[in-house]
Design a protein around this motif. Structure first.
Motif: not given
Length: 363
Positions: A38-54
């Motif tokens: 992941v290039d954090h200059e391009v991508q938004r910060k990962l959402d742990p709650r969204r990751r947990a849901e998936i």
């Protein structure tokens, strides 16, 4: 697809979109996770709650032996993929940068971690058959075929624009469509069955998730599902509730039908007139379901007896927006209740309804 040392080769098809070359291919997740970042200059910060849901969605799908579907993941190669003898080669020490699918990739990796830990614990406890089942689930994730679209020559600036376009133009599927077609969530199946049984008794919105003022339906499939989760589990958030029904589906269906019939009995004749009454408002219906749950759980009443307690409200509530029972949500300027559907608001409304019922019974 072949892997030689740290060199990855795979086949695919190249096409152009707006003069940009895109490689379409498919890789197993176990291979893909080894060489993307992941290039954090391009991508938004990962959402742990969204990751947990998936992650939980993936694990539930594996537990129920149901296949799960993801749309293609989008990556950028930044010129590091080259074609060699009809295959595409990712040079040693290089990587692919993810543009769309960060949460899905991270969730699949998290599911692998959960399963690996479970497998180790089961083996240590001597539960080898269960450990073998977990091992099969691990294999399913590692071998999951991920469809990929890889932009071959985008600059970082172009990646940023693509990320912005993907996320500003995307529209999440609305809950009404989920209620109509989802096959995994047993609460949705129960809701559809109950609505089918009530089709000659009340008007139910089958398509839309939100009911506007002029809609003649008393309730919708989306509202009904929230009511059922509140009725049987006491959970109040929008899509909370276990996907697996906690009790016998037949018994729950009968209780659910009686609940919605009871609403018709205690509501005014023009209950769906949202300009005049609150009876057609989602937060009120969910609060009534939670009220019944309260008497079942806290006072150990059966559902039949708990439902009868709602009859008291016919004597003490007008169901109009300015009724004192709804003073905590009443907007004097707009002459209607607002902010009624959040979990906090629903619980507050339910507590006021419970207090009114208890006072009426004490008289």
């Amino acid at each position: 697809m072949t892997i030689a040392g740290t060199t990855v080769r795979f086949k695919g098809t190249v096409y152009k979109q707006f003069d940009k070359e895109i490689l379409v291919t498919q890789l197993r997740f176990g291979t893909l996770r080894a060489f993307f970042q992941v290039d954090h200059e391009v991508q938004r910060k990962l959402d742990p709650r969204r990751r947990a849901e998936i992650r939980d969605f993936i694990l539930r799908s594996l537990d129920t032996n149901e296949y799960f579907y993801f749309s293609p993941f989008i990556f950028s190669a930044r010129g590091m993929l080259r074609e060699v003898n009809g295959e595409f080669e990712l040079e040693p020490g290089t990587t692919l940068y993810i543009s769309d699918g960060q949460h899905r990739c991270s969730a699949m990796a998290a599911a692998v971690n959960v399963l690996e830990n479970s497998k180790i614990k089961l083996e240590e406890m001597g539960k080898y058959k269960e450990a073998e089942r977990i091992a099969r689930q691990l294999s399913q994730i590692e071998n999951y075929p991920v469809a990929l679209q890889i932009y071959l020559d985008l600059s970082q600036k172009e990646e940023k624009q693509m990320f912005s376009d993907l996320n500003s133009e995307r529209r999440e599927i609305h809950q009404g469509i989920v209620m109509k077609y989802d096959q995994r969530d047993e609460y949705i199946g129960l809701t559809r069955n109950v609505a089918d049984q009530l089709r000659d008794v009340m008007e139910i919105e089958l398509e839309l998730s939100r009911l506007m003022l002029g809609n003649p339906a008393l309730t919708s499939l989306t509202i009904m599902r929230r009511c059922l989760v509140a009725l049987f589990e006491g959970k109040l958030t929008i899509m909370s509730g276990d996907l697996i029904l906690p009790e016998s589906e037949f018994e729950m269906e009968e209780t659910a039908i009686q609940f919605f019939k009871k609403l018709q009995q205690i509501f005014p004749k023009q209950a769906a007139d949202r300009k005049k009454y609150v009876s057609g408002v989602s937060g009120i219906q969910i609060a009534l379901a939670f009220t019944v749950f309260h008497y079942v759980r806290q006072e150990k009443k059966g559902y039949t007896e708990a439902l009868r307690k709602l009859d008291c409200l016919k004597k003490v509530c007008s169901w109009k927006h300015d009724d004192p029972l709804f003073a905590h949500m009443y907007d004097a300027e707009g002459k209607r209740i607002t902010g009624h559907s959040s979990g906090t608001a629903v619980k507050r409304t339910a507590l006021r309804l419970i207090a009114a019922i208890d006072r009426e019974e004490a008289n």
